[in-house]
Design a protein around this motif. Structure first.
Motif, PDB file in Angstrom:
ATOM      1  N   LYS A 130       0.832  -1.205   0.000  1.00 37.44           N
ATOM      2  CA  LYS A 130       0.000   0.000   0.000  1.00 37.44           C
ATOM      3  C   LYS A 130       0.870   1.260   0.000  1.00 37.44           C
ATOM      4  O   LYS A 130       0.614   2.204  -0.754  1.00 37.44           O
ATOM      5  CB  LYS A 130      -0.905  -0.008   1.229  1.00 37.44           C
ATOM      6  N   SER A 131       1.901   1.256   0.820  1.00 33.57           N
ATOM      7  CA  SER A 131       2.798   2.416   0.896  1.00 33.57           C
ATOM      8  C   SER A 131       3.536   2.637  -0.421  1.00 33.57           C
ATOM      9  O   SER A 131       3.674   3.778  -0.882  1.00 33.57           O
ATOM     10  CB  SER A 131       3.804   2.221   2.032  1.00 33.57           C
ATOM     11  N   ALA A 134       1.225   4.124  -3.191  1.00 29.11           N
ATOM     12  CA  ALA A 134       0.690   5.472  -2.958  1.00 29.11           C
ATOM     13  C   ALA A 134       1.375   6.485  -3.873  1.00 29.11           C
ATOM     14  O   ALA A 134       2.602   6.580  -3.915  1.00 29.11           O
ATOM     15  CB  ALA A 134       0.879   5.867  -1.500  1.00 29.11           C
ATOM     16  N   GLY A 135       0.579   7.212  -4.636  1.00 27.84           N
ATOM     17  CA  GLY A 135       1.116   8.264  -5.489  1.00 27.84           C
ATOM     18  C   GLY A 135       1.617   7.792  -6.836  1.00 27.84           C
ATOM     19  O   GLY A 135       1.979   8.615  -7.684  1.00 27.84           O
ATOM     20  N   PRO A 183      -4.973   2.997  -4.647  1.00 23.42           N
ATOM     21  CA  PRO A 183      -5.226   4.390  -4.235  1.00 23.42           C
ATOM     22  C   PRO A 183      -6.587   4.936  -4.623  1.00 23.42           C
ATOM     23  O   PRO A 183      -6.975   5.999  -4.137  1.00 23.42           O
ATOM     24  CB  PRO A 183      -4.103   5.158  -4.957  1.00 23.42           C
TER      25      PRO A 183
END
Length: 308
Positions: A130-131, A134-135, A183
């Motif tokens: 997930k981290s 992100a973005g 996301p």
């Protein structure tokens, strides 16, 4: 701090294999009783045939963990919440979305915790994935969840009945991960559900989703897999591939492979204890909504009968 006294309701395989060991390793919780009309219980732990019998004659408890099939879970959860008990729901949190919403309202009125657990979200590779995502710009998502039902769900007739979800019982685990790590929100575009001629729930499914940014997401579910089993989520991005394998236990990124310690159920119970202490509930129905949409709008095809 005094441990949370918890009763396990439903003493099937998942309760014995996962819930009891996870609670035994958690100093914030203690199993005070078990409930099952079929299982005799565990040595040294008071056992009752029904939840009503436990509440009438059993030891004091603070919470219950409901490990029953989803078709019978609402009445048990409503009874426990109305009695002022905190409730841990095995996945899926209910047989329908409406009954989960009703349970949320009862929990809020009673001032107790309701926790809809999704154990696969606590697989060790999920939060790092997930981290990393992100973005980043997503290009594609592929979900392949293929396993042998005879190995993982032998003799579990309820899982083939209406409300038992069939192949979506494991498939919802994948959706619990995807709805957590991606996301953007996703929604169903199409689905084909393959139902054995003698069953009320699907043995396989092909699904297509899309997120609100336009990313295409495919999902291949099959309970007829023999040999190697597949529980894989592959996300293509502008920075390379992110892949979760073995149900989230193994994470592969462009920088290499990470294989971390498995502790899904211990982490679930840590979360439950935290929610109880903080007087909060946590009820995410996103994975169940997607399954409900597949049953609502998917095309059904009848395939050969299946007997285990």
């Amino acid at each position: 701090m005094t441990p949370i006294r918890i009763a396990i309701v439903g003493m099937g395989k998942i309760a014995r294999d996962q819930h009891l060991p996870a609670i035994a390793g958690n100093g914030d919780l203690i199993v005070t009783a078990t409930v099952s009309p079929h299982h005799p219980g565990e040595p040294g732990i008071p056992h009752y045939k029904t939840l009503e019998a436990l509440l009438a004659d059993g030891p004091l408890i603070d919470a219950v963990a409901l490990c029953t099939p989803p078709q019978v879970r609402y009445d048990l959860a409503a009874t426990a919440l109305a009695a002022g008990l905190h409730v841990f729901l095995e996945k899926p949190p209910g047989a329908t979305l409406a009954e989960v919403t009703a349970l949320e309202r009862i929990a809020a009125t009673s001032g107790v915790t309701l926790f809809a657990s999704w154990h696969s979200r606590f697989a060790p590779g999920v939060e790092p994935a997930k981290s990393w995502l992100a973005g980043r710009e997503l290009k594609s998502v592929s979900i392949v969840w293929r396993e042998d039902v005879r190995v993982w769900h032998p003799g579990q007739a309820w899982i083939w009945e209406a409300g038992g979800l069939g192949v979506f019982d494991p498939g919802i685990n994948a959706l619990s991960i995807v709805t957590h790590i991606l996301p953007h929100l996703i929604f169903l575009k199409s689905a084909t559900l393959s139902l054995p001629a003698n069953r009320a729930a699907p043995i396989a499914a092909d699904l297509a989703f899309r997120d609100i940014a336009g990313t295409e997401i495919t999902m291949d579910l099959d309970w007829r897999q023999t040999g190697p089993q597949n529980w894989d989520i592959t996300v293509g991005t502008d920075c390379g591939i992110c892949k979760l394998s073995s149900g989230g236990a193994v994470l592969t990124l462009p920088t290499g492979i990470q294989q971390l310690e498995e502790r899904e159920y211990p982490a679930l119970y840590e979360r439950f204890a935290t929610l109880v202490h903080e007087h909060r509930s946590e009820v995410d129905t996103a994975p169940l909504r997607l399954v409900a949409d597949a049953f609502l709008s998917g095309t059904r095809e009848i395939v050969e009968a299946f007997d285990d």
